[in-house]
Scaffold this motif. Structure first.
Motif, short mmCIF file in Angstrom:
data_model
loop_
_atom_site.label_atom_id
_atom_site.label_comp_id
_atom_site.label_asym_id
_atom_site.label_seq_id
_atom_site.Cartn_x
_atom_site.Cartn_y
_atom_site.Cartn_z
N ALA A 291 9.35 12.40 -27.39
CA ALA A 291 9.88 11.05 -27.56
C ALA A 291 8.74 10.08 -27.29
O ALA A 291 8.19 10.05 -26.19
N ARG A 292 8.39 9.30 -28.30
CA ARG A 292 7.26 8.38 -28.19
C ARG A 292 7.73 7.00 -27.75
O ARG A 292 8.65 6.43 -28.33
N VAL B 91 10.39 4.67 -29.74
CA VAL B 91 10.28 4.31 -31.15
C VAL B 91 10.49 5.49 -32.09
O VAL B 91 10.77 5.30 -33.27
N GLU B 92 10.37 6.71 -31.55
CA GLU B 92 10.50 7.88 -32.40
C GLU B 92 10.71 9.10 -31.52
O GLU B 92 10.16 9.20 -30.42
N SER B 93 11.51 10.04 -32.01
CA SER B 93 11.66 11.30 -31.29
C SER B 93 11.83 12.43 -32.30
O SER B 93 12.24 12.21 -33.44
N THR B 94 11.47 13.62 -31.86
CA THR B 94 11.58 14.79 -32.72
C THR B 94 11.64 16.04 -31.84
O THR B 94 11.28 15.99 -30.66
N THR C 31 4.06 9.53 -24.49
CA THR C 31 4.94 10.46 -25.19
C THR C 31 5.58 11.38 -24.15
O THR C 31 4.87 12.09 -23.43
N GLU D 284 13.97 12.92 -24.73
CA GLU D 284 14.51 11.58 -24.93
C GLU D 284 15.02 10.98 -23.62
O GLU D 284 14.77 9.81 -23.32
N PHE E 46 1.94 13.75 -33.66
CA PHE E 46 3.00 12.87 -33.19
C PHE E 46 2.52 11.98 -32.04
O PHE E 46 2.73 10.78 -32.03
#
Length: 192
Positions: free
Chosen positions: A27-28, A35-38, A7, A156, A82
Motif C-alpha cells: 500500500a503506497r 494512493v494505491e494498493s496491490t 510503502t 492496507e 511499485f
C-alpha cells in the motif's frame, strides 16, 4: 501531511523458513494518503516451497494456489516497480524484512536497500495499548475490520494505522514518527 511517503508491505510465508514467501501486499502512501494498493500470490523459491499446515491454517494459502503464481524474481521486480525508493513500513518489520532478504538469498538475488520502519514500535510508543497486534491497533484507531493475514488487507490497514497515528500526534514525516530513522526498529520475532 505533506512529506509522509512510504510503502506499507506485508508478506505471508509457506513455512517457518523466512525465504518461503507465498504472498505480498503493498500500500503506497504519498503525502499521508494511501494512493494505491496491490497484492498477489507468489510461488516460493523451490528449496523452501513446502507448505506447513500451521502456515496454511494462518493465511489459508495452499500449494495449489501458487502453482501458476509468479516466482520471487518477478515478484521482487514488481515490488520495486511499485515502491521505488520508498521506505517500507511493516507491522513487525523484522519479520517482513527477513522474508524479503530470505527470499532474495534463496533466489540468488541482491536484496533491496530500502529502509524498514516498524508500525508495532510506533504503536507501542504512541498508543499505550496492552496488545499491539494489528487487529488491536486497527480497532483502537477506529479503522474497522479487515482480513488479518491476508497480505493485501494487512498492508492496507498498516498504512492506514500509520497515517492515523501520524495525524493523531501531528507527526508529519517518517523522521519524527521513527526518530531513529536510519536504522530499522525491532519488535520481536514473529507476526503481530
Amino acid at each position: 501531511m505533506h512529506g509522509l511517503n512510504f510503502t506499507a508491505i506485508d508478506f505471508e510465508t509457506a513455512n517457518s523458513k523466512r525465504g518461503s514467501v507465498c504472498a505480498v501486499g503493498l500500500a503506497r502512501v504519498m503525502d499521508g494518503v494511501v494512493v494505491e494498493s496491490t497484492s498477489w500470490l507468489i510461488r516460493p523459491p523451490r528449496a523452501v516451497s513446502e507448505f506447513s499446515p500451521i502456515n496454511i491454517g494462518v493465511h489459508g494459502i495452499r500449494p495449489a494456489d501458487v502453482r501458476t503464481a509468479p516466482g520471487w524474481a518477478e515478484s521482487l521486480r514488481r515490488i520495486m516497480d511499485f515502491s521505488g525508493e520508498d521506505p517500507f513500513v511493516a507491522h513487525n518489520a523484522p519479520f517482513d524484512r527477513s522474508v524479503l532478504r530470505g527470499a532474495c538469498a534463496e533466489s540468488g538475488l541482491a536484496a533491496p536497500e530500502n529502509p524498514f520502519h516498524c508500525s508495532v514500535v510506533l504503536a507501542r510508543r504512541l498508543l499505550g495499548l496492552e496488545v499491539n497486534k494489528l487487529p488491536h491497533v486497527a480497532k483502537a484507531l477506529g479503522l474497522g475490520g479487515f482480513k488479518h493475514h491476508d497480505a493485501g488487507s494487512d498492508a492496507e490497514i498498516c498504512a492506514a494505522a500509520v497515517v492515523a497515528i501520524a495525524r493523531m500526534h501531528a507527526l508529519h514525516s517518517l523522521d519524527v514518527l521513527w526518530p531513529s530513522a536510519g536504522r530499522a526498529s525491532s519488535s520481536g520475532a514473529r507476526r503481530a
